[in-house]
Write an enzyme that holds these catalytic residues in place. Structure first.
Site, PDB file in Angstrom:
ATOM      1  N   ASN A 165      49.312  -5.534  32.166  1.00  0.00           N
ATOM      2  CA  ASN A 165      48.009  -5.081  31.707  1.00  0.00           C
ATOM      3  C   ASN A 165      47.923  -5.146  30.186  1.00  0.00           C
ATOM      4  OD1 ASN A 165      47.434  -2.271  30.279  1.00  0.00           O
ATOM      5  ND2 ASN A 165      49.363  -2.055  31.431  1.00  0.00           N
TER       6      ASN A 165
ATOM      7  N   PHE B  16      43.536   0.904  26.197  1.00  0.00           N
ATOM      8  CA  PHE B  16      43.051   2.290  26.163  1.00  0.00           C
ATOM      9  C   PHE B  16      41.532   2.368  26.372  1.00  0.00           C
ATOM     10  CE2 PHE B  16      46.648   3.908  23.118  1.00  0.00           C
ATOM     11  CZ  PHE B  16      47.567   3.784  24.137  1.00  0.00           C
TER      12      PHE B  16
ATOM     13  N   SER C 109      52.346   2.087  23.956  1.00  0.00           N
ATOM     14  CA  SER C 109      51.644   1.006  24.630  1.00  0.00           C
ATOM     15  C   SER C 109      51.677  -0.237  23.750  1.00  0.00           C
ATOM     16  CB  SER C 109      50.190   1.396  24.910  1.00  0.00           C
ATOM     17  OG  SER C 109      49.449   0.256  25.335  1.00  0.00           O
TER      18      SER C 109
ATOM     19  N   ASN D  32      49.456  -2.531  23.781  1.00  0.00           N
ATOM     20  CA  ASN D  32      48.120  -3.128  23.806  1.00  0.00           C
ATOM     21  C   ASN D  32      47.153  -2.617  22.745  1.00  0.00           C
ATOM     22  OD1 ASN D  32      48.820  -4.656  26.158  1.00  0.00           O
ATOM     23  ND2 ASN D  32      48.589  -2.781  27.352  1.00  0.00           N
ATOM     24  N   THR D  33      47.626  -1.753  21.842  1.00  0.00           N
ATOM     25  CA  THR D  33      46.834  -1.304  20.697  1.00  0.00           C
ATOM     26  C   THR D  33      47.579  -1.735  19.440  1.00  0.00           C
ATOM     27  OG1 THR D  33      45.891   0.590  21.860  1.00  0.00           O
ATOM     28  CG2 THR D  33      45.916   0.693  19.455  1.00  0.00           C
TER      29      THR D  33
ATOM     30  N   LYS E 263      55.931   9.887  24.829  1.00  0.00           N
ATOM     31  CA  LYS E 263      56.219   8.780  25.740  1.00  0.00           C
ATOM     32  C   LYS E 263      56.705   7.578  24.940  1.00  0.00           C
ATOM     33  CE  LYS E 263      54.377   6.329  29.760  1.00  0.00           C
ATOM     34  NZ  LYS E 263      53.301   6.305  30.763  1.00  0.00           N
TER      35      LYS E 263
ATOM     36  N   ASN F 153      57.355   3.631  29.056  1.00  0.00           N
ATOM     37  CA  ASN F 153      56.075   2.931  29.179  1.00  0.00           C
ATOM     38  C   ASN F 153      56.321   1.511  29.704  1.00  0.00           C
ATOM     39  OD1 ASN F 153      53.295   2.259  28.757  1.00  0.00           O
ATOM     40  ND2 ASN F 153      53.223   3.677  27.038  1.00  0.00           N
TER      41      ASN F 153
END
Length: 343
Positions: free
Chosen positions: A113, A117, A182, A184-185, A216, A245
């Protein structure tokens, strides 16, 4: 067996994110009609866990990312998750990254993915949780709230961004989880360095209304950095560490490399994370020595695997990708069977 056939015939041809929305709609509708109550387990004292000042009916919960906006908390609890970690929620509402952004690797029982967010924002989610709490609804799972950095906020301004989310959401959470891991940011993972992480955690602790705060971390951290975060968590008096994560690694996949390359960037979750997630757990367990909680997540698919994580030092365990591949009764079966494996 029936769900796997349904997954193959119905969900597999659909875009993964669209299929997720169909599934979430079905869970919410089943919850509203009282159907999910039929799956509710009889409480087993042998499976219960006391941790972080909270009672968990079993060690097994739902990781952040599935219910981003706290729309199906009670129904998910009915389906067998002792705790539901909502989010990731950001201070500012945001649409996330461009679609497509969720992909299945069926041969690996994995997901990639790059959602980014996507969520309704801290204020709206706080109002939703406040309404849920005010409804006096019984049999709620433990509710964790996972918070992250807003995309429009620069990395150097992340502390106040996290502070805002913590202030708005902590009154309605049972615990807070700080997501700095994450992929993805942009720039987010740089916040895992102890120097950058310390002021963020201090700000969240200051705004947490006494609720437990966890951090996390990513599976891609070097071992020495994992230990440095553990030391910081102990120093600041955090309630625990969530490990791990999603990963940016693509090693050891069964899915053809050409397909994986075509998907592109994103965090990989599911069965391929088993080994690294367990290794990070073992590192943390040796360092922490039971002084704070460890929540192990990554590749857990069975009650035996969940029990294995507990045997290696986890206080609680979480799943996500298995819910997609094994169906709505998956969590119920793990929570039901885990006690005998622990025995």
């Amino acid at each position: 067996m029936l769900y796997r056939l349904f997954f193959k015939l119905f969900f597999t041809p659909l875009d993964a994110e669209f299929a997720h929305h169909i599934g979430m709609t079905g869970i919410r509708l089943a919850g509203a009609l009282g159907i999910t109550k039929l799956a509710r387990l009889r409480k087993n004292p042998r499976a219960a866990v006391q941790a972080m000042g909270l009672h968990f009916d079993s060690p097994f919960g739902l990781a952040a990312g599935f219910d981003k906006n706290a729309k199906a908390v009670k129904a998910l609890g009915d389906l067998g998750f002792s705790h539901v970690e909502i989010g990731t929620v950001t201070a500012h509402a945001q649409p996330g990254n461009d679609k497509p952004r969720l992909f299945r690797l069926i041969a690996d029982r994995a997901l990639i993915n790059r959602m980014g967010f996507n969520n309704d924002g801290a204020e709206v989610v706080a109002q939703r949780l406040a309404k849920l709490r005010a409804s006096k609804t019984t049999n709620l799972p433990v509710i964790g709230v996972n918070i992250g950095k807003s995309r429009i906020v620069e990395v150097e301004d992340a502390v106040e961004d996290y502070r805002t989310s913590a202030r708005l959401l902590s009154p309605y959470a049972d615990y807070m989880a700080v997501n700095v891991s994450s992929p993805n940011t942009p720039g987010l993972r740089s916040l895992q360095s102890v120097e950058a992480l310390r002021p963020i955690l201090e700000a969240v602790l200051a705004e947490s209304a006494g609720k437990p705060v966890l951090v996390k971390i990513a599976p891609d951290l070097a071992d020495e950095d994992v230990l440095a975060v553990a030391d910081l968590a102990l120093e600041l008096g955090l309630a625990g560490v969530i490990a791990t994560n999603t990963t940016i690694s693509r090693a050891g996949l069964r899915t053809p490399a050409v397909k994986v390359e075509a998907i592109g960037a994103g965090g990989l979750s599911g069965a391929p994370l088993k080994a690294r997630s367990l290794a990070v757990l073992e590192l943390l367990a040796k360092r922490i020595e039971g002084r704070i909680a460890i929540v192990s997540v990554g590749g857990i698919e069975t009650a035996a695997e969940a029990a294995e994580r507990i045997a290696h030092g986890a206080t609680l365990v979480q799943g996500y990708s298995g819910f997609i591949y094994f169906g709505p009764l998956w969590a119920r079966s793990i929570s039901r069977d885990i006690a005998k494996h622990l025995a």
